[in-house]
Write an enzyme that holds these catalytic residues in place. Structure first.
Site, PDB file in Angstrom:
ATOM      1  N   MET A  17       0.932  -1.011  -0.086  1.00  0.00           N
ATOM      2  CA  MET A  17      -0.121  -0.019   0.018  1.00  0.00           C
ATOM      3  C   MET A  17       0.758   0.751  -0.303  1.00  0.00           C
ATOM      4  O   MET A  17       2.172   1.719   0.978  1.00  0.00           O
ATOM      5  CB  MET A  17      -0.687  -0.029   1.232  1.00  0.00           C
ATOM      6  CG  MET A  17      -2.322  -0.993   1.449  1.00  0.00           C
ATOM      7  SD  MET A  17      -2.537  -0.810   2.188  1.00  0.00           S
ATOM      8  CE  MET A  17      -1.808  -1.731   3.980  1.00  0.00           C
ATOM      9  N   CYS A 102      -3.194  -0.598  -9.461  1.00  0.00           N
ATOM     10  CA  CYS A 102      -2.754   1.159  -8.788  1.00  0.00           C
ATOM     11  C   CYS A 102      -3.846   1.642  -9.613  1.00  0.00           C
ATOM     12  O   CYS A 102      -3.712   1.417 -11.204  1.00  0.00           O
ATOM     13  CB  CYS A 102      -1.317   0.946  -8.676  1.00  0.00           C
ATOM     14  SG  CYS A 102      -1.518   3.352  -8.287  1.00  0.00           S
ATOM     15  N   LYS A 141       0.945  -8.379  -9.098  1.00  0.00           N
ATOM     16  CA  LYS A 141      -0.894  -8.182  -8.444  1.00  0.00           C
ATOM     17  C   LYS A 141      -1.899  -7.789  -9.460  1.00  0.00           C
ATOM     18  O   LYS A 141      -1.466  -6.501 -10.083  1.00  0.00           O
ATOM     19  CB  LYS A 141      -0.742  -7.725  -7.390  1.00  0.00           C
ATOM     20  CG  LYS A 141      -1.327  -6.760  -6.339  1.00  0.00           C
ATOM     21  CD  LYS A 141      -1.407  -6.604  -5.153  1.00  0.00           C
ATOM     22  CE  LYS A 141      -2.541  -6.393  -3.959  1.00  0.00           C
ATOM     23  NZ  LYS A 141      -3.421  -5.669  -3.910  1.00  0.00           N
ATOM     24  N   ASN A 202      -6.866 -10.706  -2.241  1.00  0.00           N
ATOM     25  CA  ASN A 202      -7.667  -9.961  -2.137  1.00  0.00           C
ATOM     26  C   ASN A 202      -8.252  -9.212  -2.350  1.00  0.00           C
ATOM     27  O   ASN A 202      -9.098  -8.913  -2.792  1.00  0.00           O
ATOM     28  CB  ASN A 202      -6.167  -8.943  -2.708  1.00  0.00           C
ATOM     29  CG  ASN A 202      -6.324  -7.634  -1.958  1.00  0.00           C
ATOM     30  OD1 ASN A 202      -5.148  -6.678  -2.779  1.00  0.00           O
ATOM     31  ND2 ASN A 202      -5.907  -6.716  -0.622  1.00  0.00           N
TER      32      ASN A 202
END
Length: 322
Positions: A17, A102, A141, A202
């Site tokens: 993060m 992101c 990710k 997630n």
């Protein structure tokens, strides 16, 4: 749980993060039993230009290992070159992770972060070149998709596996959702069923019960905890204990919360200097104290304070409110 040749103590991990998972916070989560920590995302271009702030982001402590360093960018050759440079210069890094999730406009508009979800061919090229350039595992990710018209997490995960990725983290929201709405855990299940490398789920894990439910409903190999860990490093210990025993550990006491804030602030001051640390701690204190009696007034007063001692005094007042 194993990612490539990296053995984790458990499958409960701290998600990367920006502005949160710096070195002090990673160490606090590691103390609570976190199986794998991720750095904040680091720009491949910034590494290339030897950016001073980026060098600070890349500091690793032996005590936090295993650690994954997260890179972002969209140029396959530059990504590969910078990943190799990072690994050569930072021997403590165990995994390189590529950010493809992101949602921030300035990142997406450059074709980076979740902007890569729109370019599966480029994803394959990046994963292939980076995985071949480094001697440690490469992971990615991703999100569920870019928007409701492009739900392609399964396709991207397959491409990543075919090109050398050692694991895939999946956030069950599209880029357009940012962090709103409910995370779609079913897409995590679909990715898990489509590939053979480990899948980390997630999204919307805020309690030990959430963690158990995600593992059960998706079959994922591990859990990436993001916002649920903000102001709550104890969550890792509580999840691990619950998964192992079925028993819920009590929530931290007010005394424990204040002492954790004090430690966090002292570590951040040593790491970034008092001026920066005090300003960054404001958001952390807001998270740590959310829901506590008088927390709104506490936050207002702390946001006006500009030195370590003054905040310490306020925290001592809070500790004595029992």
């Amino acid at each position: 749980m194993k990612i490539g040749n990296v053995q984790l103590e458990n499958n409960v991990c701290l998600a990367p993060m920006a502005g949160v998972t710096d070195l002090p916070y990673r160490l606090l989560c590691k103390e609570q039993g976190c199986g794998l920590v991720y750095t904040e995302m680091i720009s491949a271009k910034a590494v290339y230009f030897n950016n001073k702030n980026t060098n600070l982001l890349m500091q690793i402590d032996e005590k936090e290992r295993p650690v994954a360093m997260q890179l972002f960018g969209c140029d396959p050759d530059l990504m590969a070159e910078m990943a190799k440079k990072i690994v050569d210069e930072h021997s403590q890094i165990d995994i390189i992770d590529i950010n493809m999730g992101c949602p921030v406009p300035k990142v997406v508009n450059n074709g980076e972060g979740s902007g890569l979800m729109k370019q599966p061919g480029l994803v394959g090229e990046i994963v292939k070149k980076v995985s071949r350039a480094i001697p440690i595992p490469l992971t990615i990710k991703i999100r569920k998709g870019f928007d409701d018209n492009l739900i392609n997490a399964v396709e991207i995960a397959k491409i990543a596996e075919a090109n050398g990725a050692a694991a895939v983290g999946v956030h069950g929201r599209t880029r357009e959702q940012y962090y709103s709405g409910k995370a779609d855990w079913d897409i995590i299940r679909q990715v898990k069923e489509a590939i053979t490398i480990p899948v980390l789920g997630n999204g919307d894990v805020f309690t030990p019960e959430d963690a158990k439910a995600m593992l059960h409903e998706t079959g994922c190999d591990g859990i990436l905890i993001g916002r649920g860990a903000q102001g709550n490093p104890w969550l890792f210990k509580r999840i691990i204990h619950y998964l192992e025993s079925g028993d819920l550990l009590p929530l931290p006491t007010l005394q424990e919360i204040v002492e954790m804030i004090q430690r966090h602030m002292a570590m951040l001051c040593a790491y970034k200097g008092e001026y920066t640390a005090i300003r960054e701690m404001r958001k952390h204190i807001s998270w740590y104290t959310k829901g506590l009696p008088g927390s709104a007034n506490l936050r207002r007063s702390i946001n006006q304070l500009e030195c370590f001692e003054a905040i310490e005094d306020k925290l001592e007042e809070l500790k004595n409110m029992t």
